[in-house]
Design a protein around this motif. Sequence first.
Motif, PDB file in Angstrom:
ATOM      1  N   TYR A   1      60.485  36.095  26.694  1.00  0.00           N
ATOM      2  CA  TYR A   1      60.353  37.189  27.673  1.00  0.00           C
ATOM      3  C   TYR A   1      59.924  36.650  29.040  1.00  0.00           C
ATOM      4  CZ  TYR A   1      58.645  41.571  29.734  1.00  0.00           C
ATOM      5  OH  TYR A   1      58.427  42.639  30.563  1.00  0.00           O
ATOM      6  N   LYS A   2      58.956  35.747  29.036  1.00  0.00           N
ATOM      7  CA  LYS A   2      58.469  35.177  30.302  1.00  0.00           C
ATOM      8  C   LYS A   2      59.542  34.334  30.987  1.00  0.00           C
ATOM      9  CE  LYS A   2      53.466  35.119  29.565  1.00  0.00           C
ATOM     10  NZ  LYS A   2      52.247  34.276  29.460  1.00  0.00           N
ATOM     11  N   ALA A   3      60.424  33.720  30.158  1.00  0.00           N
ATOM     12  CA  ALA A   3      61.494  32.885  30.710  1.00  0.00           C
ATOM     13  C   ALA A   3      62.708  33.705  31.123  1.00  0.00           C
ATOM     14  CB  ALA A   3      61.911  31.835  29.682  1.00  0.00           C
ATOM     15  N   GLY A   4      62.628  35.033  30.934  1.00  0.00           N
ATOM     16  CA  GLY A   4      63.738  35.898  31.303  1.00  0.00           C
ATOM     17  C   GLY A   4      64.890  35.868  30.310  1.00  0.00           C
ATOM     18  N   MET A   5      64.636  35.360  29.104  1.00  0.00           N
ATOM     19  CA  MET A   5      65.682  35.258  28.078  1.00  0.00           C
ATOM     20  C   MET A   5      65.676  36.457  27.136  1.00  0.00           C
ATOM     21  SD  MET A   5      64.988  31.234  27.234  1.00  0.00           S
ATOM     22  CE  MET A   5      66.116  31.188  25.846  1.00  0.00           C
ATOM     23  N   MET A   6      64.719  37.375  27.306  1.00  0.00           N
ATOM     24  CA  MET A   6      64.618  38.550  26.443  1.00  0.00           C
ATOM     25  C   MET A   6      64.211  39.739  27.291  1.00  0.00           C
ATOM     26  SD  MET A   6      62.173  39.092  23.053  1.00  0.00           S
ATOM     27  CE  MET A   6      63.004  37.852  22.069  1.00  0.00           C
ATOM     28  N   ASP A   7      64.933  40.858  27.131  1.00  0.00           N
ATOM     29  CA  ASP A   7      64.588  42.039  27.924  1.00  0.00           C
ATOM     30  C   ASP A   7      63.434  42.798  27.260  1.00  0.00           C
ATOM     31  OD1 ASP A   7      65.629  43.713  25.871  1.00  0.00           O
ATOM     32  OD2 ASP A   7      67.615  43.718  26.795  1.00  0.00           O
ATOM     33  N   GLU A   8      62.902  43.790  27.993  1.00  0.00           N
ATOM     34  CA  GLU A   8      61.703  44.487  27.541  1.00  0.00           C
ATOM     35  C   GLU A   8      61.925  45.261  26.245  1.00  0.00           C
ATOM     36  OE1 GLU A   8      58.179  47.307  29.449  1.00  0.00           O
ATOM     37  OE2 GLU A   8      59.643  46.314  30.743  1.00  0.00           O
TER      38      GLU A   8
ATOM     39  N   GLU B   1      60.986  45.544  20.380  1.00  0.00           N
ATOM     40  CA  GLU B   1      61.551  45.558  19.030  1.00  0.00           C
ATOM     41  C   GLU B   1      60.948  44.439  18.181  1.00  0.00           C
ATOM     42  OE1 GLU B   1      65.902  45.311  16.760  1.00  0.00           O
ATOM     43  OE2 GLU B   1      65.804  45.252  18.941  1.00  0.00           O
ATOM     44  N   ALA B   2      60.775  43.262  18.791  1.00  0.00           N
ATOM     45  CA  ALA B   2      60.150  42.139  18.086  1.00  0.00           C
ATOM     46  C   ALA B   2      58.710  42.472  17.699  1.00  0.00           C
ATOM     47  CB  ALA B   2      60.180  40.887  18.960  1.00  0.00           C
ATOM     48  N   GLU B   3      57.995  43.125  18.608  1.00  0.00           N
ATOM     49  CA  GLU B   3      56.612  43.535  18.338  1.00  0.00           C
ATOM     50  C   GLU B   3      56.530  44.476  17.144  1.00  0.00           C
ATOM     51  OE1 GLU B   3      53.383  46.543  20.382  1.00  0.00           O
ATOM     52  OE2 GLU B   3      54.575  45.287  21.732  1.00  0.00           O
ATOM     53  N   CYS B   4      57.464  45.420  17.074  1.00  0.00           N
ATOM     54  CA  CYS B   4      57.400  46.475  16.057  1.00  0.00           C
ATOM     55  C   CYS B   4      57.900  46.037  14.690  1.00  0.00           C
ATOM     56  CB  CYS B   4      58.201  47.690  16.518  1.00  0.00           C
ATOM     57  SG  CYS B   4      57.507  48.525  17.962  1.00  0.00           S
ATOM     58  N   ASN B   5      58.644  44.938  14.628  1.00  0.00           N
ATOM     59  CA  ASN B   5      59.302  44.579  13.371  1.00  0.00           C
ATOM     60  C   ASN B   5      58.903  43.241  12.769  1.00  0.00           C
ATOM     61  OD1 ASN B   5      61.427  46.817  12.905  1.00  0.00           O
ATOM     62  ND2 ASN B   5      61.705  46.292  15.065  1.00  0.00           N
ATOM     63  N   SER B   6      58.039  42.489  13.440  1.00  0.00           N
ATOM     64  CA  SER B   6      57.685  41.159  12.936  1.00  0.00           C
ATOM     65  C   SER B   6      56.666  41.191  11.806  1.00  0.00           C
ATOM     66  CB  SER B   6      57.166  40.285  14.086  1.00  0.00           C
ATOM     67  OG  SER B   6      58.191  40.038  15.018  1.00  0.00           O
TER      68      SER B   6
END
Length: 266
Positions: A155-162, A167-172
């Motif tokens: 996310y910080k590198a701009g390779m993943m949108d918000e 979605e990663a937060e909710c499903n990991s």
Amino acid sequence: MPNRSLLRACGMTDEEMNQPIIGVVSAYSEIIPGHINLDKIADAVKAGVRMAGGTPVLVPAIGVCDGIAMGHIGMKYSLASRELIADSVETLAQAHQLDGLVLIPNCDKIVPGMLMAAARLNIPSILVSGGPMLAGHFGGEEVSLSKTFEAVGAYKAGMMDEATFYEAECNSCPGCGSCAGMYTANSMNCLSEAIGMALPGNGTTPAVSAARIHLAKHAGMKIMELIEKDIKPRDILTPAAFRNALTCEMAIGCSTNSVLHLLAIA
């Protein structure tokens, strides 16, 4: 007689006082995902103790979630909590002269802290944890907590949108249990088996499975056998047992932190 009078105030009967009194040491709390199910594990342990002719008494222990404590001053409290846990278990057991202990941890410093207390006390003891978390699902693959750390970088590198980040937060991390992966918690729960202080399956039976409840009941029954045969932790925690644990550690790729904890227990 005054001691028995105080036990009666807790609701204990003559029949219960005439049986071995087993401390069921639960680190249940609502802040650690690996511990939010320990109330169910403790109930199962107590049922097992009663089935085998003992009197279970629930007593508490603290715990720190290393994941939630990460990235701020809280991490300075994590390793120190191990000593607090060992001290508190020792205090509870000695102050009340318990006949045996069933130790119920799950996460990083709680497992070794309780094993350290068992070794100090040297009264019949067995450990049964809350079990590992199931894998999460994200991006078409099975993931664990480590995916969230990777997502921060992406996310910080701009390779993943918000939206994907959320979605990663909710499903990991899909539910209760020690974080999926060979971090310290799952490592020490596996090594508790290898060193002889937990029943087979302690490190690998999922937190959400019925088999985990079966395991907890069997641990409650097994403590009564340990008392009957007068088998104590120092009879189990031999040099050969530590070598066995180290061999297991290398074979399954445990967290390097487990070396720190095995040394402390030894």
